[in-house]
Design an enzyme around this catalytic site. Structure first.
Site, PDB file in Angstrom:
ATOM      1  N   HIS A 120       0.801  -1.229   0.000  1.00 59.85           N
ATOM      2  CA  HIS A 120       0.000   0.000   0.000  1.00 59.85           C
ATOM      3  C   HIS A 120       0.832   1.276   0.000  1.00 59.85           C
ATOM      4  CE1 HIS A 120      -3.747   2.233   1.371  1.00 59.85           C
ATOM      5  NE2 HIS A 120      -4.135   1.490   0.349  1.00 59.85           N
ATOM      6  N   LYS A 122       2.774   4.524  -1.272  1.00 56.72           N
ATOM      7  CA  LYS A 122       2.577   5.498  -2.346  1.00 56.72           C
ATOM      8  C   LYS A 122       3.688   6.521  -2.194  1.00 56.72           C
ATOM      9  CE  LYS A 122      -1.977   4.550  -1.160  1.00 56.72           C
ATOM     10  NZ  LYS A 122      -2.598   4.600   0.118  1.00 56.72           N
ATOM     11  N   ASP A 127      16.058  11.685  -7.068  1.00 57.72           N
ATOM     12  CA  ASP A 127      17.453  12.123  -6.905  1.00 57.72           C
ATOM     13  C   ASP A 127      17.912  12.112  -5.453  1.00 57.72           C
ATOM     14  OD1 ASP A 127      17.656  12.456  -9.647  1.00 57.72           O
ATOM     15  OD2 ASP A 127      17.158  14.582  -9.570  1.00 57.72           O
TER      16      ASP A 127
END
Length: 191
Positions: A120, A122, A127
């Protein structure tokens, strides 16, 4: 450096070096946090802007991934020579409108995190300087219909390192997708 030590004495030179390093760290690590909310709060546009700024590396962990603009920004980044790694929840292998097949078709190699009931996460690490996280799924529905939040955090090396280590831990147990690209392309065209 020798002239500095001679001019200020050994202790003065070390003090000056310490002061310069402290100022550099202080100037180099200002915490910068931007927050966005959906529906229609500009989350997708903010993510695309950050992806367009990437120069070296983009690491992505996503639960649901159906956003065409975000997928295209990742493809464009790869075309610019940016190293892009994507870890997706296994639900993307069955999702009708997932961007998984599109990413594969464009030469990307997303991996599937099937180790957990639901992967789950996200997040995006750009960089190793920018963290994108929050409840915002990388989907059109999250932008247009859902109540979601998105944070873009810069200037906290320890936080970024923590997310980087977590990414590597999840990557270590990921596997290649098992879905057939041809069937998924058909669904994408219908979307």
């Amino acid at each position: 450096m020798l002239w500095l030590l001679l001019a200020t004495g050994f202790t003065g030179g070390l003090t000056l070096v310490f002061a310069i390093r402290w100022v550099y760290r202080w100037l180099g690590h200002h915490l910068n946090v931007a927050v966005y909310h959906s529906p229609k709060g500009g989350c997708t546009d903010a993510i695309v802007r950050e992806l367009n700024r990437a120069r070296r590396e983009i690491l992505v962990q996503a639960y649901s991934f159906t956003s065409k603009p975000i997928a295209q920004a990742l493809i464009d980044a790869k075309a610019r020579g940016v190293h892009v790694e994507i870890l997706l929840d296994r639900s993307n292998e069955q999702e009708t409108f997932t961007e998984l097949a599109h990413l594969i078709t464009e030469g990307m190699v997303p991996q599937i995190d099937a180790q957990h009931a639901i992967a789950h996460n996200k997040i995006m690490l750009i960089d190793r300087r920018t963290l994108i996280t929050g409840s915002f799924n990388f989907t059109h529905q999250a932008e247009a219909e859902n109540a979601e939040n998105l944070l873009i955090i810069k200037g906290d090396p320890a936080l970024l390192d923590s997310y980087h280590q977590s990414f590597l831990a999840h990557k270590s147990h990921c596997q290649a997708p098992t879905t057939k690209v041809e069937g998924q392309q058909h669904h994408r065209k219908a979307a």
